[in-house]
Each structure stands twice: as structure tokens, then as C-alpha cells.
Design a protein around this motif. Sequence first.
Motif, PDB file in Angstrom:
ATOM      1  N   ASN A  78       0.741  -1.451  -0.044  1.00 50.71           N
ATOM      2  CA  ASN A  78       0.002  -0.107  -0.064  1.00 50.71           C
ATOM      3  C   ASN A  78       0.850   1.441   0.052  1.00 50.71           C
ATOM      4  OD1 ASN A  78      -2.601  -1.056  -0.099  1.00 50.71           O
ATOM      5  ND2 ASN A  78      -2.724  -1.546   1.992  1.00 50.71           N
ATOM      6  N   ASN A  80       2.859   4.355  -1.685  1.00 47.52           N
ATOM      7  CA  ASN A  80       2.765   5.113  -3.044  1.00 47.52           C
ATOM      8  C   ASN A  80       4.621   5.450  -3.262  1.00 47.52           C
ATOM      9  OD1 ASN A  80       0.104   5.425  -3.491  1.00 47.52           O
ATOM     10  ND2 ASN A  80       0.155   7.108  -2.143  1.00 47.52           N
ATOM     11  N   ARG A 101       0.963   0.356  -3.324  1.00 45.58           N
ATOM     12  CA  ARG A 101      -0.584   0.698  -3.995  1.00 45.58           C
ATOM     13  C   ARG A 101      -0.186   1.315  -5.236  1.00 45.58           C
ATOM     14  NH1 ARG A 101      -1.474   4.534  -0.331  1.00 45.58           N
ATOM     15  NH2 ARG A 101      -3.114   3.182   0.862  1.00 45.58           N
ATOM     16  N   SER A 102       0.973   1.915  -5.558  1.00 43.40           N
ATOM     17  CA  SER A 102       1.127   2.462  -6.989  1.00 43.40           C
ATOM     18  C   SER A 102       2.411   2.542  -7.179  1.00 43.40           C
ATOM     19  CB  SER A 102       0.331   3.707  -7.074  1.00 43.40           C
ATOM     20  OG  SER A 102       0.622   4.656  -6.433  1.00 43.40           O
ATOM     21  N   ASP A 104       4.719   5.103  -9.615  1.00 46.21           N
ATOM     22  CA  ASP A 104       5.048   6.138 -10.750  1.00 46.21           C
ATOM     23  C   ASP A 104       6.368   6.171 -11.253  1.00 46.21           C
ATOM     24  OD1 ASP A 104       1.985   7.004 -10.835  1.00 46.21           O
ATOM     25  OD2 ASP A 104       2.785   8.759  -9.557  1.00 46.21           O
ATOM     26  N   ARG A 127       0.915  -2.484 -10.935  1.00 45.59           N
ATOM     27  CA  ARG A 127       0.819  -1.605 -10.053  1.00 45.59           C
ATOM     28  C   ARG A 127       1.532  -0.347 -10.670  1.00 45.59           C
ATOM     29  NH1 ARG A 127      -1.269  -3.721  -4.807  1.00 45.59           N
ATOM     30  NH2 ARG A 127      -1.678  -5.645  -5.151  1.00 45.59           N
ATOM     31  N   THR A 144       1.902  15.260  -5.795  1.00 43.34           N
ATOM     32  CA  THR A 144       2.138  14.091  -5.182  1.00 43.34           C
ATOM     33  C   THR A 144       3.185  13.851  -4.158  1.00 43.34           C
ATOM     34  OG1 THR A 144       1.117  12.976  -7.256  1.00 43.34           O
ATOM     35  CG2 THR A 144       1.820  11.479  -5.595  1.00 43.34           C
ATOM     36  N   TYR A 146       5.192  10.963  -1.952  1.00 47.24           N
ATOM     37  CA  TYR A 146       5.353   9.318  -1.820  1.00 47.24           C
ATOM     38  C   TYR A 146       6.310   9.042  -0.732  1.00 47.24           C
ATOM     39  CZ  TYR A 146       4.681  10.205  -7.034  1.00 47.24           C
ATOM     40  OH  TYR A 146       4.215  10.649  -8.216  1.00 47.24           O
ATOM     41  N   CYS A 172       9.294  12.981  -0.978  1.00 45.17           N
ATOM     42  CA  CYS A 172       9.028  11.491  -0.331  1.00 45.17           C
ATOM     43  C   CYS A 172       9.622  11.515   1.202  1.00 45.17           C
ATOM     44  CB  CYS A 172      10.066  10.667  -1.056  1.00 45.17           C
ATOM     45  SG  CYS A 172      11.826  11.123  -0.928  1.00 45.17           S
TER      46      CYS A 172
END
Length: 281
Positions: A78, A80, A101-102, A104, A127, A144, A146, A172
Motif C-alpha cells: 500500500n 505510493n 499501492r502504486s 509512478d 501496479r 503527489t 510518496y 518523499c
Amino acid sequence: MFGLRKLTRRNQNIAKRTTEQVFDQYNREFPRHQNAVDALSGWNSAFPPEVGLKAGTHPLFADGRITWAIDQAGSLVNMNVIEIGPLEGMHTYMLNKHKPRSIDAIEANKGCFLRCLVTKEVLGIDRANFYLGDALRWLQETKTHYDLAIASGVLYHMPDPGQFLCEITRRCDKLFIWTHYFDDLAMPTSDSRRQAFSGNVETRTFSGVSVRYYERGYFNANANENFCGGMKDRHYWMHRDDIISLLNALGFGDICIGQEDLAHGGGPCFSLFARRSEPAR
């Protein structure tokens, strides 16, 4: 009249060749993943042996540096994650297996980006989203935040590596970097690995820290289709001590060093994992 017929035949031959070239874009073999791999030249990475595909030679799908980074980060479930410079998606594949979760994944090299998409399809990376473009602009212009940032083989290709560290630490809480660095003791003037350096050294200041920039060029390595370096020939390496000092100043005081290799053929290098030691600004 003879000249007209000759010109007509030449135009017909050109039209025929053009038509044949149009149809060359189609693959008439039995559909399989190897066709997609072969459609893109310049592969650096090998695929896992169980996949049975021929591509590059480097087994980045089982890279010990990324295994170490994941161990340092703890569970990725989960999370990012942002990955700068995924190359051909093999590190992304390793991260993906830990169910974040993801992811990029930002890649500036057009050929590498297309190879990432093939890797995503072949290895079922479900993912991650791959984006083509400048990672620095992504860090500057998106909002975003992270849990984890991965930048393996990126920092030493940057035309402004100090700025890159400033931008990525804003986005981050945990950061993994594998990079080459400059060190006079590890790479004295007689060392052949210094040939690509111009001898110019600049000093810039970030967050109150003076950072040395050692100017370097690619020596035409960018003419090779396998080239996967930075976007500009003129780039800078940072001094080992300055990388650590700047990260401390940027709020990443919890730093662990791994896999340091002073004799690496490309120059001294290390893996670095840093955790935020103060609240994000």
C-alpha cells in the motif's frame, strides 16, 4: 519521349519501394512476446530465465541493490512509490512484486520508455504507470507525496544533481539512490576513469551546504543505441561527502550506506538509503 518514359519508370519504382516499406511495418510471425522484444532495439536488460525471452544481458530483474533497498524500506504494501529512470522496467518488476499501492515510473529516454511498456506487458506489472518525460519537471510541477522514491543510476547523469536532490526529497519520506560519485582518494589523477572529466569544478549552494560539481561528458557514448545516460552531454558528479551533507540539510539525517565499490569500472559508487528525520516542509 525516351526521357519521359525513363522518368515514369523511376517514379513507379520509387512508388513500389515506398509501398513495400509501408508493409514492412507488419509482423507476419506467430504472435508471441519475443516479437515485441525484437521490434525494439537497444535492450540492456535480460528477462527472468523462466520467461524464455532474448533481450539484453544484465539481470536487473534480480538486482541486489533493489533487494537491499526494499529490505531497508520495510513492507511496501500500500505504499505510493516513485521510480526515476526505470530504464526497461526490471526494477519496477521487482518493486511491483511487493504489492505497493502504486508506482509512478518516470523515464525520459524514448527508447527505454517503449521497452518499459513491453516489459510491463510481458511480466504483468500491474501496479505501475510509466510516463515519458522529464522527471525533474514531474517533481516540481506535481503535488503527489510518496512514501518511497527510487533513483538508481540517475544522480550522476544530472546536469544539476543538487537541485534534483532538493526536489526529490520534497516529495518523499524514504529515498534510495544508487550512484557514482567523485572522490580524489578513490580516483586519483592517474586513474583512467577520470578521462571523461573536463577538470572543471564548480561550487553551488543548496540549503546552506556548499556542493562541489565535477564536470563530465559522455565521450560520444550517446551515439550508441544502447545509451541510457542523461539528457545532456554536460553533466556533473557530486562528491561523496557532499551528497550526504546535502541530504542531512534537507531533513534526511537517517542514512545507511550499502554496496560501496571504490573500484567499479565506471567510478566509485554506493547504494544509499535515507529516511526523513524531520517533518516534510
